[in-house]
Design an enzyme around this catalytic site. Structure first.
Site, PDB file in Angstrom:
ATOM      1  N   GLY A  93       0.859  -1.101   0.092  1.00  0.00           N
ATOM      2  CA  GLY A  93      -0.074  -0.074   0.058  1.00  0.00           C
ATOM      3  C   GLY A  93       0.733   1.272   0.087  1.00  0.00           C
ATOM      4  O   GLY A  93       1.852   1.522   0.595  1.00  0.00           O
ATOM      5  N   GLY A 143       1.877  -7.941  -6.228  1.00  0.00           N
ATOM      6  CA  GLY A 143       2.768  -8.599  -6.991  1.00  0.00           C
ATOM      7  C   GLY A 143       3.917  -9.170  -6.526  1.00  0.00           C
ATOM      8  O   GLY A 143       5.235  -9.111  -6.787  1.00  0.00           O
ATOM      9  N   THR A 155       5.120   2.366   5.996  1.00  0.00           N
ATOM     10  CA  THR A 155       3.571   1.947   6.254  1.00  0.00           C
ATOM     11  C   THR A 155       2.757   2.875   7.225  1.00  0.00           C
ATOM     12  O   THR A 155       3.320   3.114   8.246  1.00  0.00           O
ATOM     13  CB  THR A 155       3.594   0.377   6.939  1.00  0.00           C
ATOM     14  OG1 THR A 155       2.178   0.269   7.173  1.00  0.00           O
ATOM     15  CG2 THR A 155       4.220   0.006   8.051  1.00  0.00           C
ATOM     16  N   ILE A 156       1.744   3.150   6.892  1.00  0.00           N
ATOM     17  CA  ILE A 156       0.990   3.935   7.505  1.00  0.00           C
ATOM     18  C   ILE A 156       0.532   2.946   8.898  1.00  0.00           C
ATOM     19  O   ILE A 156       0.256   3.689  10.053  1.00  0.00           O
ATOM     20  CB  ILE A 156      -0.558   4.530   7.124  1.00  0.00           C
ATOM     21  CG1 ILE A 156      -1.357   3.252   6.668  1.00  0.00           C
ATOM     22  CG2 ILE A 156      -0.093   5.410   5.889  1.00  0.00           C
ATOM     23  CD1 ILE A 156      -2.749   3.640   6.340  1.00  0.00           C
ATOM     24  N   ASP A 157       0.626   1.712   9.103  1.00  0.00           N
ATOM     25  CA  ASP A 157       0.142   0.951  10.008  1.00  0.00           C
ATOM     26  C   ASP A 157       1.253   0.994  11.364  1.00  0.00           C
ATOM     27  O   ASP A 157       0.740   0.638  12.406  1.00  0.00           O
ATOM     28  CB  ASP A 157      -0.028  -0.399   9.745  1.00  0.00           C
ATOM     29  CG  ASP A 157      -0.941  -0.712   8.681  1.00  0.00           C
ATOM     30  OD1 ASP A 157      -1.813   0.270   8.479  1.00  0.00           O
ATOM     31  OD2 ASP A 157      -0.624  -1.670   7.742  1.00  0.00           O
ATOM     32  N   MET A 181      -7.742   2.569   9.456  1.00  0.00           N
ATOM     33  CA  MET A 181      -7.077   1.454   9.190  1.00  0.00           C
ATOM     34  C   MET A 181      -5.817   0.965  10.192  1.00  0.00           C
ATOM     35  O   MET A 181      -5.661   1.586  11.278  1.00  0.00           O
ATOM     36  CB  MET A 181      -6.242   1.508   7.743  1.00  0.00           C
ATOM     37  CG  MET A 181      -7.169   1.590   6.472  1.00  0.00           C
ATOM     38  SD  MET A 181      -6.263   1.907   5.054  1.00  0.00           S
ATOM     39  CE  MET A 181      -7.338   1.196   3.741  1.00  0.00           C
ATOM     40  N   ARG A 237      -4.327  -2.704  10.147  1.00  0.00           N
ATOM     41  CA  ARG A 237      -4.253  -4.191   9.691  1.00  0.00           C
ATOM     42  C   ARG A 237      -4.282  -4.551  11.238  1.00  0.00           C
ATOM     43  O   ARG A 237      -5.283  -4.216  11.922  1.00  0.00           O
ATOM     44  CB  ARG A 237      -3.001  -4.489   9.178  1.00  0.00           C
ATOM     45  CG  ARG A 237      -3.408  -5.202   8.031  1.00  0.00           C
ATOM     46  CD  ARG A 237      -2.063  -5.600   7.260  1.00  0.00           C
ATOM     47  NE  ARG A 237      -1.956  -5.226   5.935  1.00  0.00           N
ATOM     48  CZ  ARG A 237      -2.676  -5.666   4.890  1.00  0.00           C
ATOM     49  NH1 ARG A 237      -3.764  -6.385   5.076  1.00  0.00           N
ATOM     50  NH2 ARG A 237      -2.426  -5.146   3.782  1.00  0.00           N
ATOM     51  N   HIS A 269      -8.944   4.610   3.021  1.00  0.00           N
ATOM     52  CA  HIS A 269      -7.695   4.953   2.277  1.00  0.00           C
ATOM     53  C   HIS A 269      -7.584   6.386   2.380  1.00  0.00           C
ATOM     54  O   HIS A 269      -6.470   6.786   1.864  1.00  0.00           O
ATOM     55  CB  HIS A 269      -8.183   4.484   0.700  1.00  0.00           C
ATOM     56  CG  HIS A 269      -8.373   2.993   0.365  1.00  0.00           C
ATOM     57  ND1 HIS A 269      -9.139   2.465   0.806  1.00  0.00           N
ATOM     58  CD2 HIS A 269      -6.994   2.088   0.201  1.00  0.00           C
ATOM     59  CE1 HIS A 269      -8.821   0.971   0.602  1.00  0.00           C
ATOM     60  NE2 HIS A 269      -7.477   0.859   0.430  1.00  0.00           N
ATOM     61  N   ARG A 329      -4.231   6.967   3.610  1.00  0.00           N
ATOM     62  CA  ARG A 329      -3.053   6.927   2.927  1.00  0.00           C
ATOM     63  C   ARG A 329      -2.575   8.272   1.980  1.00  0.00           C
ATOM     64  O   ARG A 329      -1.663   8.087   1.324  1.00  0.00           O
ATOM     65  CB  ARG A 329      -3.093   5.607   2.049  1.00  0.00           C
ATOM     66  CG  ARG A 329      -3.343   4.652   2.757  1.00  0.00           C
ATOM     67  CD  ARG A 329      -2.468   3.123   2.473  1.00  0.00           C
ATOM     68  NE  ARG A 329      -2.824   2.718   0.955  1.00  0.00           N
ATOM     69  CZ  ARG A 329      -3.075   1.710   0.711  1.00  0.00           C
ATOM     70  NH1 ARG A 329      -3.728   0.727   1.623  1.00  0.00           N
ATOM     71  NH2 ARG A 329      -3.196   1.526  -0.487  1.00  0.00           N
TER      72      ARG A 329
END
Ligand code: F6P
Length: 366
Positions: free
Chosen positions: A13, A82, A145-147, A189, A191, A290, A293
């Site tokens: 992401g 991917g 990562t935003i997480d 968000m 995760r 989103h 992000r």
């Protein structure tokens, strides 16, 4: 081995700050007389070149990266479908399968005369990077990562911007919740980690914060709301991490496709419905999703991203490989990718942020 050509890829992401990292890598490399090349959409530029008019790998120069530090997204493109080690491929029967294209990727990398890779990613992308270095690629990782759930670094870039935006949303929701006397449940968000919910919830004065690390009991949250009602506070704000789960229950999963991680969603709606029933309060659920992000990186994220990008280039100059740049205030250090990706960084239950939340009366549903 001396370096002449450095490749850059962004995977998973997107997160605010990616473009700043890319700019720092390109400029710091140019200063050393190295060329830089962008791989499109994670590794797809190498694995699926026919998709791209420019062949999927393109030259980056100081001119290409001019004025992008403040821009969200990534000029290279990204994908979370991917993974070269579990690449989604349709078989003869038309069914999607996961194929290990890792060795092929290492060969393609060499065919392009690329000497080293700097890859920006979260736990998934850096786990892949670790495997690629074991298979012979020279790799430096940059924690994105935003997480904020990557181990080995105090913070990942993108997280501060996500928290700042979520906090601003909570400020806005407070006024409408207060005006209508409603309970507003805000899903964010993150995760399987509660960092975004916890930090924005405290900064944005939430009344309850539900995070994956602390399974919740809705009766406890309802009691908190009723207690506020009794004090004349006829509205409440509840922040719910998308990975939050009830005691004895499970995470709300929307689905999973071949080559992709689980998609989470629905936790906020579930909590809102439950609270409406238990408290009898008019309740609304808002999913920030989103939006967290997007946008321009905060000053903190811009600076961190530029520091990470430049440090990644210095790591290559020092002859390092298989490491991730990491923030260890006041400095940036290098940690083995193996260590950084071994386990997810959850919110420690005894950390001072949790203690602070409890001290200011925030309910965790426990
Ligand atoms: O890891 C970043 C993240 O934004 C998570 O917080 C979220 O669960 C996931 O990615 C969403 O992924 P997608 O872009 O595939 O919906």
């Amino acid at each position: 081995m001396s370096i002449k050509r450095v490749a850059i890829s962004t995977g998973g992401g997107d997160a605010p700050g990616l473009n700043a990292v890319i700019r720092a890598i390109v400029l710091a490399s140019a200063k050393r007389g190295w060329e830089t090349y962008g791989i499109r959409d994670g590794y797809n530029g190498l694995l699926l070149p026919e998709r791209y008019p420019d062949g999927g790998v393109f030259k980056l120069t100081p001119e290409t990266v001019r004025g992008i530090t403040h821009q969200g997204g990534t000029i290279l493109g990204t994908t979370n479908r991917g993974n070269p080690l579990k690449f989604p491929v349709k078989n003869a029967a038309g069914v999607w399968e996961e194929l290990d294209r890792g060795d092929e990727l290492v060969r393609l990398f060499r065919m392009h005369d690329l000497d080293a890779l700097i890859t920006c990613g979260g736990d998934g992308s850096l786990g892949i990077a670790n495997e690629l270095q074991k298979r012979g690629m020279r790799v430096i990782g940059v924690p994105k990562t935003i997480d904020n759930d990557l181990d080995g670094t105090v913070i990942t870039f993108g997280f501060d911007t996500a928290v700042a935006f979520a906090t601003e949303c909570l400020d806005r929701l407070h006024t409408t919740a207060a005006s209508h006397g409603r309970v507003i449940v805000v899903e964010v968000m993150g995760r399987y980690a509660g960092w975004i919910a916890l930090n924005s919830g405290i900064a944005g004065s939430a009344d309850a914060i539900l995070i994956p690390e602390i399974p919740y009991d809705l009766h406890k949250v309802s009691a908190k709301i009723k207690e506020r009602d009794a004090r004349g506070r006829q509205f409440s704000i509840v922040v719910v991490a998308e990975g939050a789960k009830p005691v004895g229950g499970s995470t709300s999963v929307i689905g999973k496709s071949v080559g992709q991680a689980e998609r989470l969603g629905g936790a906020g709606q579930h909590v809102a419905a439950g609270l409406e029933e238990l408290c009898g309060h008019e309740t609304r659920a808002v999913v920030l999703g989103h939006l967290l992000r997007g946008g321009s990186p905060t000053t903190f994220d811009r600076l961190l991203s530029l520091r990470f990008g430049a440090a990644a280039v210095r790591a290559l100059e020092e002859g390092q490989s298989g490491v991730m740049v990491a923030l260890d205030p006041p400095t940036v250090k290098y940690v083995p990718l193996e260590d950084a990706t071994r386990r997810m960084k959850s919110v420690p239950l005894d950390c001072d942020t949790i203690l602070t939340a409890r001290d200011v009366g925030i309910c965790f549903g426990d």
